[in-house]
Design an enzyme around this catalytic site. Structure first.
Site, PDB file in Angstrom:
ATOM      1  N   CYS A 264     -25.863 -39.260 -42.207  1.00 44.54           N
ATOM      2  CA  CYS A 264     -25.934 -38.593 -43.511  1.00 44.54           C
ATOM      3  C   CYS A 264     -27.411 -38.362 -43.865  1.00 44.54           C
ATOM      4  CB  CYS A 264     -25.236 -39.444 -44.580  1.00 44.54           C
ATOM      5  SG  CYS A 264     -26.113 -40.965 -45.027  1.00 44.54           S
TER       6      CYS A 264
ATOM      7  N   TYR B 285     -19.039 -48.510 -55.272  1.00 48.49           N
ATOM      8  CA  TYR B 285     -19.320 -47.596 -54.160  1.00 48.49           C
ATOM      9  C   TYR B 285     -20.792 -47.364 -53.857  1.00 48.49           C
ATOM     10  CZ  TYR B 285     -14.345 -46.415 -54.511  1.00 48.49           C
ATOM     11  OH  TYR B 285     -12.980 -46.467 -54.543  1.00 48.49           O
TER      12      TYR B 285
ATOM     13  N   GLU C 135     -26.251 -46.960 -39.885  1.00 46.29           N
ATOM     14  CA  GLU C 135     -27.625 -46.744 -39.448  1.00 46.29           C
ATOM     15  C   GLU C 135     -28.598 -47.557 -40.300  1.00 46.29           C
ATOM     16  OE1 GLU C 135     -25.524 -42.645 -39.273  1.00 46.29           O
ATOM     17  OE2 GLU C 135     -25.365 -44.516 -40.392  1.00 46.29           O
TER      18      GLU C 135
END
Length: 151
Positions: A100, A52, A59
């Site tokens: 984020c 992960y 972006e």
């Protein structure tokens, strides 16, 4: 704050990019479209990884592509969309998705190098609602190249 056509164009391109998201783990597709000062646009989609921590946000993919082209100082605006994937792998949802924290920092690098307070247009995977911001509002008092005497 900005031209509505710019926001609509970037959101449409970000939605198209999200169709290429590789998100088998989160099932959350994100697309980004980065506007350069000459009017050209570079897109990116999120790329997840079984490890992960190695996953990349849309972006970041788009900004890395811009940097690979030697054009990091030309970034003017960005459009971002996202939403949960349905059974067919299509992103859904109407609520605007914002970058984020990590992506805000990545965008800040380009913003400080270009001398632009980037326009950031955010939308859901579907619908017409667009929320537009200045990057400095999303990441106030950001740390970047200027703090190191580079920008």
């Amino acid at each position: 704050m900005t031209d509505g056509n710019e926001a609509a164009r970037l959101i449409a391109l970000a939605r198209a990019a999200a169709a290429n998201a590789h998100a088998p783990y989160s099932r959350f597709a994100v697309g980004a479209a980065v506007l350069l000062t000459d009017g050209s646009v570079v897109t990116g989609a999120n790329v997840e990884n079984a490890s992960y921590g190695l996953s990349l946000c849309a972006e970041t993919v788009a900004i890395a592509t811009v940097s690979a082209q030697g054009r990091l100082r030309e970034v003017a605006a960005v459009g971002v969309i996202g939403g949960m994937m349905d059974a067919d792998g299509r992103a859904t949802g109407h609520d605007p998705v914002r970058p984020c924290g990590r992506c805000r920092q990545v965008l800040n690098e380009a913003a400080q190098l270009s001398g632009n307070d980037l326009r950031v247009h955010c939308a859901g995977a579907e619908g017409e609602r667009i929320a537009s911001y200045r990057l400095s509002d999303l990441l106030p008092d950001a740390f970047g190249p200027a703090d190191l005497g580079i920008a």
